[in-house]
Design an enzyme around this catalytic site. Structure first.
Site, mmCIF file in Angstrom:
data_model
loop_
_atom_site.group_PDB
_atom_site.id
_atom_site.type_symbol
_atom_site.label_atom_id
_atom_site.label_comp_id
_atom_site.label_asym_id
_atom_site.label_seq_id
_atom_site.Cartn_x
_atom_site.Cartn_y
_atom_site.Cartn_z
ATOM 1 N N LYS A 1 -50.707 112.588 -24.669
ATOM 2 C CA LYS A 1 -51.917 113.141 -25.271
ATOM 3 C C LYS A 1 -52.621 114.018 -24.241
ATOM 4 C CE LYS A 1 -56.181 112.298 -25.767
ATOM 5 N NZ LYS A 1 -56.683 113.686 -25.697
ATOM 6 N N GLU B 1 -55.158 107.472 -12.201
ATOM 7 C CA GLU B 1 -55.585 108.427 -11.172
ATOM 8 C C GLU B 1 -56.941 108.945 -11.635
ATOM 9 O OE1 GLU B 1 -52.258 111.126 -10.829
ATOM 10 O OE2 GLU B 1 -51.046 109.606 -9.853
ATOM 11 N N CYS C 1 -59.924 116.857 -8.672
ATOM 12 C CA CYS C 1 -60.259 115.485 -8.285
ATOM 13 C C CYS C 1 -60.266 115.331 -6.776
ATOM 14 C CB CYS C 1 -59.254 114.522 -8.908
ATOM 15 S SG CYS C 1 -57.549 114.972 -8.550
ATOM 16 N N GLU D 1 -69.518 112.449 -8.739
ATOM 17 C CA GLU D 1 -68.536 113.524 -8.824
ATOM 18 C C GLU D 1 -69.099 114.648 -9.696
ATOM 19 O OE1 GLU D 1 -64.973 112.883 -11.206
ATOM 20 O OE2 GLU D 1 -63.775 113.872 -9.660
HETATM 21 P P1 NAD Z 1 -61.746 112.395 -19.155
HETATM 22 O O1 NAD Z 1 -61.701 111.013 -18.625
HETATM 23 O O2 NAD Z 1 -62.951 112.822 -19.889
HETATM 24 O O3 NAD Z 1 -60.522 112.664 -20.153
HETATM 25 C C1 NAD Z 1 -59.184 112.531 -19.740
HETATM 26 C C2 NAD Z 1 -58.314 112.212 -20.946
HETATM 27 O O4 NAD Z 1 -58.668 110.933 -21.451
HETATM 28 C C3 NAD Z 1 -58.455 113.186 -22.102
HETATM 29 O O5 NAD Z 1 -57.173 113.394 -22.662
HETATM 30 C C4 NAD Z 1 -59.364 112.434 -23.067
HETATM 31 O O6 NAD Z 1 -59.211 112.812 -24.414
HETATM 32 C C5 NAD Z 1 -58.892 111.013 -22.847
HETATM 33 N N1 NAD Z 1 -59.839 109.960 -23.191
HETATM 34 C C6 NAD Z 1 -61.190 109.989 -23.062
HETATM 35 N N2 NAD Z 1 -61.707 108.792 -23.456
HETATM 36 C C7 NAD Z 1 -60.659 108.003 -23.832
HETATM 37 C C8 NAD Z 1 -60.546 106.675 -24.330
HETATM 38 N N3 NAD Z 1 -61.616 105.891 -24.511
HETATM 39 N N4 NAD Z 1 -59.315 106.203 -24.608
HETATM 40 C C9 NAD Z 1 -58.210 106.973 -24.401
HETATM 41 N N5 NAD Z 1 -58.272 108.232 -23.962
HETATM 42 C C10 NAD Z 1 -59.475 108.748 -23.655
HETATM 43 O O7 NAD Z 1 -61.455 113.340 -17.909
HETATM 44 P P2 NAD Z 1 -61.461 114.944 -17.862
HETATM 45 O O8 NAD Z 1 -62.870 115.415 -17.980
HETATM 46 O O9 NAD Z 1 -60.440 115.484 -18.799
HETATM 47 O O10 NAD Z 1 -60.919 115.204 -16.384
HETATM 48 C C11 NAD Z 1 -61.714 115.243 -15.268
HETATM 49 C C12 NAD Z 1 -61.646 113.931 -14.511
HETATM 50 O O11 NAD Z 1 -60.301 113.663 -14.146
HETATM 51 C C13 NAD Z 1 -62.400 113.967 -13.182
HETATM 52 O O12 NAD Z 1 -63.076 112.754 -13.000
HETATM 53 C C14 NAD Z 1 -61.281 114.110 -12.153
HETATM 54 O O13 NAD Z 1 -61.608 113.655 -10.861
HETATM 55 C C15 NAD Z 1 -60.211 113.300 -12.775
HETATM 56 N N6 NAD Z 1 -58.907 113.678 -12.229
HETATM 57 C C16 NAD Z 1 -58.280 112.818 -11.391
HETATM 58 C C17 NAD Z 1 -57.057 113.174 -10.826
HETATM 59 C C18 NAD Z 1 -56.345 112.254 -9.878
HETATM 60 O O14 NAD Z 1 -55.183 112.521 -9.583
HETATM 61 N N7 NAD Z 1 -56.963 111.205 -9.393
HETATM 62 C C19 NAD Z 1 -56.487 114.406 -11.137
HETATM 63 C C20 NAD Z 1 -57.166 115.262 -11.998
HETATM 64 C C21 NAD Z 1 -58.376 114.879 -12.548
#
Ligand code: NAD
Length: 480
Positions: free
Chosen positions: A175, A251, A285, A380
């Protein structure tokens, strides 16, 4: 307008009820495609297809060589479709095309090549035992993997999950983030073209809570959940996964510390520090968002850092010369600029940057004098915002760096070898880069400490997560 469909059991698929949402180009701020909006039903169909492909299909039963050939063909097709894939991510999220063409898409192809070869070449333990026995380990595929991805490196991070899962014989439901659906559907079609059996890689589009994302995390037919995204989302997914005791790999967010010592090569430190916080408009991130600079070189570093930040070229992300694109969405732009609004009240000052020059852009922003309690120091921001703070001693720098609930990564700039090793060991982080940033070896563990994640992926670490290691103990001589 084009429709970006789900991809279930080898077929482009709409939603049963015809529901759709729009994906918006953040540069033009106009919708550029319609996307099938999946819910529980579509997620369930995708999991059922992946389940069938795992329980009855050839994929988990193939040898690593045969599977690897298909994964290498997929890598070839990604390279052959570089322009289309890069444009999809650039249009969806505003990342400069130089980055999607030059880095993200080539790395996505490499993810498949690396994990195909890694799985084929991985040894398994054989343990000679006392008493006429020996034990060995079989790394068997875990089953159906739900891969839930963020929007900031769409195809690159999706393939970072999907490639090891497939290489170890699992089937997958991916997804993608709702902001960046386009490249995932293209990838699934290319996988079929590469010879992957239907149902092995499925894509379902939708949101998180109450939508396709949450449905995947609650489905008892899913054997592994690999998730990259915000720490708060990780908590929600962990709670959903707990009901079925589904293993998770997370992650999550970061608040990377970047330590510049007075004995650093300042040219290198400035250049890497700029990349660390302003590439991808800070939507990384691993961003070095907390920059600590030793007082002896603070003024000189700051002057050079600000000059380099102000020289970054904002513009149309589709222009190959653009270095800084808009933020990924209006909602995210509002979040980042709201953080900038907190700076004066929390005791800091913005010396360059701020919203603009137009639309959803935020200029490279430098914040000074912010106390450790300021929101821009603790939370963040996920935008092009560097908080720069002077320090006097090594122990003070380490203490400030570690004063965060996050622990994804840190950077150290020093020419002193002992200090480099000492400080790298003392930092609370999943990765420490010394005199560099973002240099990856895919065999190395990748993940975070504290609020930055659960588990590690990469090389054998991905194998541990995406397989069920089985111990087989054999008697070599007949025993009573
Ligand atoms: P997000 O958590 O809002 O969404 C990520 C994914 O999770 C999306 O596909 C979203 O639809 C899904 N999602 C959201 N709520 C959910 C739920 N309750 N159940 C299942 N799926 C759900 O994150 P974002 O805004 O897309 O990305 C940014 C974040 O990602 C930042 O915090 C960044 O630091 C982190 N990030 C971490 C890494 C790493 O390797 N540690 C890499 C890239 C991004």
């Amino acid at each position: 307008m084009d429709l970006i469909p789900h991809f279930i059991d080898g077929q482009d698929t709409g939603s049963r009820d015809g529901a759709r949402f729009s994906t918006v180009d953040p540069f033009t701020q106009r919708p550029w495609a319609e996307v099938a909006l999946g819910g529980e039903e579509e997620a369930g169909l995708a999991v059922a297809a992946a389940r069938r492909a795992f329980d009855e299909g050839p994929w988990p039963r193939m040898g690593h060589t045969e599977r690897g050939e298909i994964l290498h063909r997929l890598a070839d097709l990604i390279e052959a479709n570089l322009d289309e894939l890069a444009l999809a991510d650039t249009t969806d999220m505003g990342k400069p095309i130089a980055d999607t063409r030059g880095k993200d898409v080539p790395r996505s192809a490499y993810n498949f090549r690396f994990f195909a070869d890694h799985a084929r070449l991985s040894p398994a333990e054989a343990l000679p035992m006392d008493g006429g026995h020996h034990a060995y380990t079989r790394y068997e595929p875990a089953g159906v993997v739900a891969a839930i991805a963020p929007w900031n490196f769409p195809l690159m991070l999706e393939t970072w999950k999907v490639a090891p899962a497939l290489a170890w014989g699992n089937t997958v439901v991916l997804k993608p983030a709702e902001q960046t659906p386009a490249s995932a559907s293209l990838l699934a079609r290319l996988a079929l073209e590469a010879g992957m059996p239907p149902g092995v890689l499925n894509v379902v589009h939708g949101y998180g809570p109450g939508s396709a994302g949450e449905a995947l995390t609650r489905d008892p037919r899913v054997d592994r959940i690999t998730f990259t995204g915000e720490s708060g989302t990780g908590r929600a997914i962990a709670a959903a996964a707990a009901a079925n005791l589904t293993p998770v790999s997370f992650e999550l967010g970061g608040k990377g510390a970047n330590l510049v010592f007075a004995d650093a090569d300042l040219d290198a430190a400035v250049s890497w520090s700029i990349k660390a916080i302003f590439s991808n408009a800070g939507q990384v991130c691993l961003a070095g968002s907390r920059l600590f600079v030793q007082r002896e070189v603070y003024d000189e570093f700051l002057e050079r850092f600000i000059t380099a930040a102000e020289a970054l070229r904002p513009g149309d992300p589709k222009d190959p010369g653009t270095q800084l694109g808009p933020l990924s969405s209006a909602e995210h732009h509002a979040k980042v600029t709201a953080y900038l609004d907190t700076v004066p009240a929390d005791g800091g000052k913005i010396v360059t940057g701020g919203a603009g020059p137009e639309g959803l852009f935020v200029r490279p922003t430098v914040v000074l004098d912010a106390p450790p309690t300021a929101r821009v120091c603790r939370e963040e921001i996920f935008g092009p915002v560097a908080v720069v703070t002077p320090f006097d001693t090594e122990s003070e720098a380490v203490a400030r760096a570690n004063d965060t609930p996050y622990g994804l990564n840190a950077m150290v700039f020093t020419e002193n070898l002992s200090r480099a090793h000492r400080v790298s060991a003392a930092l609370k982080a999943g990765t420490v880069w010394t005199n560099c940033f973002f240099v990856r070896d895919l065999r190395a563990p990748f993940g975070g400490v504290g609020d930055s994640g659960i588990g590690r992926e990469g090389g054998t670490f991905s194998r541990e997560f995406f397989t069920e290691p089985k111990a087989v103990v054999m008697a070599l001589t007949p025993t009573p």
